[in-house]
Design an enzyme around this catalytic site. Sequence first.
Site, mmCIF file in Angstrom:
data_model
loop_
_atom_site.group_PDB
_atom_site.id
_atom_site.type_symbol
_atom_site.label_atom_id
_atom_site.label_comp_id
_atom_site.label_asym_id
_atom_site.label_seq_id
_atom_site.Cartn_x
_atom_site.Cartn_y
_atom_site.Cartn_z
ATOM 1 N N ASP A 1 14.052 -29.498 -20.141
ATOM 2 C CA ASP A 1 13.123 -29.244 -19.449
ATOM 3 C C ASP A 1 12.591 -29.315 -18.481
ATOM 4 O O ASP A 1 13.610 -29.734 -17.439
ATOM 5 C CB ASP A 1 11.449 -29.277 -21.419
ATOM 6 N N TYR B 1 3.822 -32.935 -15.145
ATOM 7 C CA TYR B 1 2.717 -32.079 -14.534
ATOM 8 C C TYR B 1 1.910 -31.881 -12.843
ATOM 9 O O TYR B 1 2.185 -31.369 -12.316
ATOM 10 C CB TYR B 1 1.991 -31.796 -15.634
ATOM 11 N N HIS C 1 12.980 -21.864 -26.252
ATOM 12 C CA HIS C 1 12.189 -23.196 -25.159
ATOM 13 C C HIS C 1 13.201 -24.033 -26.132
ATOM 14 O O HIS C 1 13.339 -25.486 -25.184
ATOM 15 C CB HIS C 1 10.720 -23.503 -24.884
#
Length: 313
Positions: free
Chosen positions: A102, A230, A290
């Site tokens: 990720d 983020y 994922h």
Amino acid sequence: MEQIKHFHIPVRGLSLHVAEIGLGPKVVLFLHGFPEIWYTWRHQMKAVADAGYRAIAIDFRGYGLSDQPPEPEEGTFMDLVEDVIGLLDALTIDKVFVVGKDFGAVPAYLVAVLHPQRVHGVVTLGVPFMLPGPSSFQADHFPRGFYVLRWQEPGRAEADFGRLDVKTVIRNIYILFSGSELPAANDNQEIMDLVDASTPLPTWFSEEDLAEYASLYEKSGFRYPLQVPYRTMTKDLGITNPKVEAPALLVIGEKDYILKFSGMEDYIRGGLVKYFVPNLDIAYIAEGGHFVHEQSPEKVNDLILSFLKKQEI
């Protein structure tokens, strides 16, 4: 898991939590994503240790049992890159294989770009080479309620998560990210509203696993994880024309929602990613999502070990 030893080590003014197993001369360093933690690598660490490698996984700064930085909202991906180098120096390790999942793929590749002499090879799961910056994530290419866009808004995720206990937040994100569609909310919803309370965990993720994750995020909270990755992914790091010269492997599940990102499939399948990573092999896992390394650990372990052994030839 009792074979894995845990300790803290001072790195750049912070105490980082380190998990380690194996005594081999070659080192494999594992870098987690979100909502993951060192524990996400439990299957891979044992496999590479059994194959004769020294396996190390960390909690990034601001995550789990590692210290919080003094100003979390100032964090960038470069902090993680410098932490990796600081960790290697503190442990007197000259060179490693880096495995990133990720957003952990970003510092994994950046270490290889900025410090090539420290890297034998790079393996990433789910995310190919991506350089943070204004063009790396363009909002108009995604649904307005896309989770990344929501979590980039200061205070919005904090309010959304704050309605629930930490364990439920982690449960919801694991369920949501296990799907094959882009997680996006309607205008009258928040991201946590997308998961019904009755939805079971994925079959490969146990209540015990969830409890382990929750205990670590209860310690750290979400303040730094919302900043990195983020709220810093569009920050220019000042890196131009990056190249990863080390051998690399990308493992991606065919049902990973990341493939639904605008342009992502062409970037990977069309080979454009090899402009940045010329020595890249790509392996697909047909039913993988994922969290492919937790969903299909034996397949992922085999791919990682094959890659490591290939570099020994």
